[in-house]
Design a protein around this motif. Structure first.
Motif, short mmCIF file in Angstrom:
data_model
loop_
_atom_site.label_atom_id
_atom_site.label_comp_id
_atom_site.label_asym_id
_atom_site.label_seq_id
_atom_site.Cartn_x
_atom_site.Cartn_y
_atom_site.Cartn_z
N GLU A 137 0.84 -1.19 0.00
CA GLU A 137 0.00 0.00 0.00
C GLU A 137 0.87 1.24 0.00
O GLU A 137 1.76 1.40 0.83
CB GLU A 137 -0.91 -0.02 1.22
N ARG A 140 -3.46 5.73 1.39
CA ARG A 140 -4.84 5.44 1.76
C ARG A 140 -5.53 6.76 2.07
O ARG A 140 -4.97 7.60 2.77
CB ARG A 140 -4.90 4.50 2.97
N SER A 147 -7.39 2.98 -1.55
CA SER A 147 -5.93 2.99 -1.42
C SER A 147 -5.29 2.83 -2.79
O SER A 147 -5.94 2.43 -3.76
CB SER A 147 -5.45 1.89 -0.47
N THR A 202 -10.23 -0.70 -3.55
CA THR A 202 -10.83 -0.76 -2.22
C THR A 202 -10.41 -2.09 -1.61
O THR A 202 -9.95 -2.99 -2.33
CB THR A 202 -12.36 -0.67 -2.29
N ASP A 203 -10.54 -2.24 -0.30
CA ASP A 203 -10.05 -3.45 0.36
C ASP A 203 -10.65 -4.73 -0.21
O ASP A 203 -9.99 -5.77 -0.28
CB ASP A 203 -10.32 -3.38 1.87
#
Length: 221
Positions: A137, A140, A147, A202-203
């Motif tokens: 990453e 964020r 992110s 996105t996650d």
């Protein structure tokens, strides 16, 4: 813009010089007057000796007319207290704080204060160069929803349009680096050998995007 910086270490002094070279007015706060030597003899901004979470010190630095505030001292507590004071008491709209503790950084970002967690960022970058697999990453957003991650790309994507990768993975390429230079992708961009791709996720899609990038495209080998 008028920018107030708390902390005149290597980061603070470099930031101050960069801002001044771009034509902005700058004020630097540090509890150690000797630290201002890092700014160099040509620095034309304001220097204030004191604590960045002291309201009177902030006023001397011009916080009441500041467009931005950066807290980059060596102390997490000092940085976050001064950042909150700048935003909540003096109404500075652009505030950022350097935080060494990643767990704290995540909490403060949810409060709407952008943070730079230097230890975690450096460790992640070193890991990426030593063990180039998975994703790291890079950024964020303050709401912790979106992110930017760096994704390794399978060699069979070389020569393919970036748009094909975006469509297949269901993401957007935020930027790429080629020969060490950052670039914004265009409609005609293709993947070249050695490219490093940084994509928006996105996650819930990070794992699938990484898997698609690491897999040969349809029709590849």
């Amino acid at each position: 813009m008028h920018v107030v910086i708390m902390g005149c270490g290597r980061v603070g002094s470099t930031l101050a010089q960069s801002l001044e070279s771009r034509g902005h007015s700058v004020a630097v706060i540090d509890h150690d007057a000797d630290a201002f030597r890092r700014l160099g003899p040509d620095f034309a901004g304001i220097t204030v000796t004191g604590a960045g979470f002291d309201g009177e010190v902030l006023r001397q630095a011009g916080i009441e007319r500041a467009d931005a505030f950066a807290a980059v001292s060596s102390g997490d507590n000092s940085n976050i207290i001064s950042a909150r004071l700048a935003r909540e008491t003096f109404g500075v709209s652009r505030v950022a704080a350097r935080i060494y503790d990643q767990r704290r950084a995540q909490v403060y970002e949810r409060l709407g204060i952008p943070t730079v967690a230097t230890v975690r960022w450096t460790a992640d970058r070193m890991l990426r160069h030593l063990v180039p697999e998975g994703n790291v990453e890079i950024f964020r957003d303050p709401t912790s929803t979106v992110s930017i991650i760096e994704v390794p790309v399978h060699k069979d994507w070389i020569g393919r349009p970036l748009s094909q990768l975006e469509q297949t993975a269901g993401t957007r390429v935020a930027y790429l680096t080629r020969f060490g230079i950052g670039m914004l992708p265009t409609a005609s961009s293709v993947v070249q050998e050695g490219d490093q791709l940084y994509v928006l996720v996105t996650d819930d899609i990070a794992a699938s995007v990484t898997a698609v990038a690491a897999t040969p495209p349809e029709g590849g080998h």
